[in-house]
Enzyme design. Structure first.
Site, PDB file in Angstrom:
ATOM      1  N   HIS A 242      10.789  -9.421  -0.026  1.00  0.00           N
ATOM      2  CA  HIS A 242      10.583  -7.976  -0.160  1.00  0.00           C
ATOM      3  C   HIS A 242      11.930  -7.250  -0.048  1.00  0.00           C
ATOM      4  O   HIS A 242      12.815  -7.693   0.699  1.00  0.00           O
ATOM      5  CB  HIS A 242       9.638  -7.491   0.943  1.00  0.00           C
ATOM      6  CG  HIS A 242       9.124  -6.116   0.744  1.00  0.00           C
ATOM      7  ND1 HIS A 242       9.827  -4.995   1.148  1.00  0.00           N
ATOM      8  CD2 HIS A 242       7.966  -5.662   0.188  1.00  0.00           C
ATOM      9  CE1 HIS A 242       9.123  -3.923   0.846  1.00  0.00           C
ATOM     10  NE2 HIS A 242       7.994  -4.286   0.261  1.00  0.00           N
TER      11      HIS A 242
ATOM     12  N   ASP B 285       0.853  -1.185   0.000  1.00  0.00           N
ATOM     13  CA  ASP B 285       0.000   0.000   0.000  1.00  0.00           C
ATOM     14  C   ASP B 285       0.891   1.238   0.000  1.00  0.00           C
ATOM     15  O   ASP B 285       2.112   1.127   0.159  1.00  0.00           O
ATOM     16  CB  ASP B 285      -0.994  -0.001   1.166  1.00  0.00           C
ATOM     17  CG  ASP B 285      -0.341  -0.156   2.517  1.00  0.00           C
ATOM     18  OD1 ASP B 285      -1.074  -0.221   3.516  1.00  0.00           O
ATOM     19  OD2 ASP B 285       0.902  -0.200   2.608  1.00  0.00           O
TER      20      ASP B 285
ATOM     21  N   PHE C 263       6.231   2.031  -4.540  1.00  0.00           N
ATOM     22  CA  PHE C 263       7.635   2.227  -4.166  1.00  0.00           C
ATOM     23  C   PHE C 263       8.169   3.619  -4.479  1.00  0.00           C
ATOM     24  O   PHE C 263       9.278   3.957  -4.091  1.00  0.00           O
ATOM     25  CB  PHE C 263       8.541   1.175  -4.827  1.00  0.00           C
ATOM     26  CG  PHE C 263       8.297  -0.223  -4.362  1.00  0.00           C
ATOM     27  CD1 PHE C 263       8.771  -0.664  -3.129  1.00  0.00           C
ATOM     28  CD2 PHE C 263       7.551  -1.108  -5.131  1.00  0.00           C
ATOM     29  CE1 PHE C 263       8.525  -1.943  -2.676  1.00  0.00           C
ATOM     30  CE2 PHE C 263       7.302  -2.405  -4.691  1.00  0.00           C
ATOM     31  CZ  PHE C 263       7.793  -2.815  -3.456  1.00  0.00           C
TER      32      PHE C 263
ATOM     33  N   TYR D 298       2.952   4.695   0.874  1.00  0.00           N
ATOM     34  CA  TYR D 298       3.650   5.142   2.077  1.00  0.00           C
ATOM     35  C   TYR D 298       2.665   5.909   2.957  1.00  0.00           C
ATOM     36  O   TYR D 298       1.913   6.766   2.466  1.00  0.00           O
ATOM     37  CB  TYR D 298       4.819   6.050   1.700  1.00  0.00           C
ATOM     38  CG  TYR D 298       5.908   5.355   0.902  1.00  0.00           C
ATOM     39  CD1 TYR D 298       6.678   4.334   1.468  1.00  0.00           C
ATOM     40  CD2 TYR D 298       6.166   5.719  -0.413  1.00  0.00           C
ATOM     41  CE1 TYR D 298       7.677   3.701   0.740  1.00  0.00           C
ATOM     42  CE2 TYR D 298       7.167   5.091  -1.151  1.00  0.00           C
ATOM     43  CZ  TYR D 298       7.915   4.086  -0.572  1.00  0.00           C
ATOM     44  OH  TYR D 298       8.899   3.451  -1.300  1.00  0.00           O
TER      45      TYR D 298
END
Length: 236
Positions: free
Chosen positions: A195, A70, A83, A72
């Site tokens: 991740h 989701d 990102f 920031y």
């Protein structure tokens, strides 16, 4: 600074493809209105950026899909692309790890980017898709269920309407999301790892030990598609 175009509504190419899978356009409008109009706290990104990923990457141009979680959850960071952050914001840890991976990949050897704005990737056929398009300020994951059906349909559209897409799945949430559709291999390819922010032991390959960007480009070349230019300009 030039104002960005309004992206508070889906562009027609994506809206039409999603409607064919049962998406109610009015329901999406209502979802956005409810999300921004009835939240007890600020919502990120700005409403004018909620569908920015779809405006910058036309459906017919998608060659790579990078799946985030989701946005920031802090003011000024989210800009509608997974990102990514605005050019004048500090680069977050996950994105720094992504840049390190690119720098250390002998097939890329790009210069270290000077900012965290990934708009150039989006304009070059890379869909930077978060599984939730919004988040409540300071509360990661707070809107995950709101967008679950919508982003499931987006993945179905990519799987069924696009010829060859390299799906970059980083972390268990992204992997579970995409494999629940599922993505067909072939014609697509799924490149998975831990991740970028995970440094310890993991069931998946460690992100730092993989070369997802050159793997994606190798796949594209195999299908006579232009590879992605992963280097980023120093200014918009």
């Amino acid at each position: 600074m030039t104002a960005r175009p309004d992206a508070s509504e889906l562009p027609e190419d994506w809206a039409s493809a999603l409607a064919k899978r049962g998406l109610d356009r009015e329901a999406v409008v209502a979802l956005v209105a409810d999300t921004y109009g009835h939240s007890p706290a600020a919502v990120h990104p700005d409403r004018s950026d909620v569908f920015r990923a779809f405006h910058l990457t036309r459906l017919k141009d998608v060659r790579v899909a990078i799946l985030g979680q989701d946005p920031y959850p802090h003011p000024g960071q989210a800009n509608g692309l997974a990102f990514s952050v605005p050019e004048d914001e500090p680069t977050p840890r996950s994105l720094r790890a992504i840049y390190t991976n690119l720098r250390d990949d002998p097939a890329n050897q790009i210069a270290q980017p000077l900012h965290g704005d990934l708009s150039a990737w989006a304009k070059n056929g890379v869909l930077l898709l978060n599984t939730a398009l919004t988040v409540q300020d300071g509360h990661p994951g707070s809107h995950a269920r709101r967008w679950e059906h919508f982003t499931d349909l987006v993945l179905r559209v990519l799987n069924e309407d696009c010829g060859h897409v390299a799906f970059l799945l980083w972390g268990s949430k992204a992997i579970r999301k995409a494999t629940s559709i599922p993505i067909d291999e072939p014609p697509h390819t799924v490149i998975r790892s831990a991740h970028p922010a995970v440094w310890g032991k993991t069931k998946e390959r460690r992100f730092m030990d993989c070369h997802p960007f050159s793997e994606a480009n190798d796949f594209l070349r195999t299908h006579r598609l232009p590879p992605v230019a992963w280097d980023l300009p120093t200014a918009k």
